[in-house]
Design a protein around this motif. Structure first.
Motif, PDB file in Angstrom:
ATOM      1  N   LEU A 105       0.875  -1.172   0.000  1.00  0.00           N
ATOM      2  CA  LEU A 105       0.000   0.000   0.000  1.00  0.00           C
ATOM      3  C   LEU A 105       0.908   1.216   0.000  1.00  0.00           C
ATOM      4  N   THR A 106       0.583   2.225  -0.773  1.00  0.00           N
ATOM      5  CA  THR A 106       1.451   3.408  -0.838  1.00  0.00           C
ATOM      6  C   THR A 106       0.650   4.693  -0.879  1.00  0.00           C
ATOM      7  N   LEU A 107       1.187   5.729  -0.262  1.00  0.00           N
ATOM      8  CA  LEU A 107       0.640   7.053  -0.483  1.00  0.00           C
ATOM      9  C   LEU A 107       0.944   7.439  -1.925  1.00  0.00           C
ATOM     10  N   THR A 108       0.066   8.213  -2.524  1.00  0.00           N
ATOM     11  CA  THR A 108       0.246   8.626  -3.913  1.00  0.00           C
ATOM     12  C   THR A 108       1.252   9.775  -3.999  1.00  0.00           C
ATOM     13  N   LEU A 109       1.791   9.970  -5.186  1.00  0.00           N
ATOM     14  CA  LEU A 109       2.776  11.030  -5.374  1.00  0.00           C
ATOM     15  C   LEU A 109       2.223  12.412  -5.042  1.00  0.00           C
ATOM     16  N   PRO A 110       0.984  12.765  -5.430  1.00  0.00           N
ATOM     17  CA  PRO A 110       0.488  14.091  -5.059  1.00  0.00           C
ATOM     18  C   PRO A 110       0.481  14.341  -3.555  1.00  0.00           C
ATOM     19  N   VAL A 111       0.187  13.336  -2.755  1.00  0.00           N
ATOM     20  CA  VAL A 111       0.219  13.492  -1.296  1.00  0.00           C
ATOM     21  C   VAL A 111       1.656  13.620  -0.808  1.00  0.00           C
ATOM     22  N   LEU A 112       2.525  12.753  -1.300  1.00  0.00           N
ATOM     23  CA  LEU A 112       3.920  12.753  -0.866  1.00  0.00           C
ATOM     24  C   LEU A 112       4.657  14.024  -1.299  1.00  0.00           C
TER      25      LEU A 112
END
Length: 238
Positions: free
Chosen positions: A184-191
């Motif tokens: 599971l990963t945070l998306t690039l826009p959030v990061l």
């Protein structure tokens, strides 16, 4: 090639250390300073960290920093889809090495969710992350030798979506090339919206990866490039 021989953009600040202990001590101090500043400014601070073995010493030093941990919200950049008690669980490592002593007062928002499928778990994680104060104030990332960061893996079936997701898609299912594959990963826009990003790296192989990453701009081939193209604090030791 030594990291000092690499040509970084001006917005990438490189901090080099002779060993991992000194690296961890200084990184912990700087992250704590960032969190203290956010608390003064907003009354709350958001910290997002990566898992694995490399940051464990950093976690322990950060837990000992003088900080109003009751005003800190902690989460993960990514997670292996395994129960929290599993040896590969990033949440398990954070709870055992960071959320100890005074730091146990921090609020933790995990990514792991029990569900029938990875996709269903990601939907539940996405809902839970609605409680994560954004933008992230301090984020600590790592990097794999393939140029992945968080669980943004080159060639993963959901990578394009994770790189371009809208603001409502905070967490997505991903497939890693190594076991455990389900992530599971945070998306690039959030990061990429983090106010301050730290990159923790150790060893010659990571230096070689950085050299390759700096030679091109194709984020899909090496997702770490998205962070090298923005203000970044790089903490490196041999």
């Amino acid at each position: 090639m030594a990291i000092t021989n690499l040509k970084f953009p001006e917005h990438v600040q490189v901090h080099t250390f002779t060993n991992a202990e000194k690296q961890a001590v200084e990184l912990a101090a700087q992250v704590a300073e960032t969190l203290r500043g956010a608390i003064v400014e907003k009354g709350v601070a958001t910290l997002v960290v990566s898992g694995g073995r490399s940051p464990l010493s950093f976690f322990r030093h950060l837990a000992r920093q003088e900080l109003d941990w009751s005003r800190v919200v902690v989460s993960l950049a990514d997670e292996r889809w395994v129960p929290i008690g599993h040896a590969d669980s990033n949440e398990g490592l954070v709870r055992a090495h960071l959320l100890q002593g005074a730091a146990a007062k921090a609020r933790f928002i995990g990514l792991y969710q029990a569900a029938q499928t990875l996709e269903a778990a990601a939907l539940r994680s996405n809902e839970a992350l609605a409680e994560l104060p954004q933008p992230i104030d301090a984020m600590v990332l790592g990097m794999g030798e393939d140029g992945h960061t968080a669980s943004l893996f080159p060639g993963s079936i959901n990578l394009d979506l994770a790189l371009t997701a809208d603001g409502q898609s905070r967490c997505l299912p991903m497939q890693a090339p190594t076991v455990p594959r389900q992530r599971l990963t945070l998306t690039l826009p959030v990061l990429s919206n983090a106010r301050k990003t730290f990159l923790l790296l150790q060893g010659k192989s990571k230096t070689d990866t950085l050299r390759e990453a700096l030679a091109d701009t194709d984020v899909a081939r090496m997702p770490i490039r998205a962070f090298l193209a923005a203000p970044l604090e790089l903490y490196w030791c041999p």
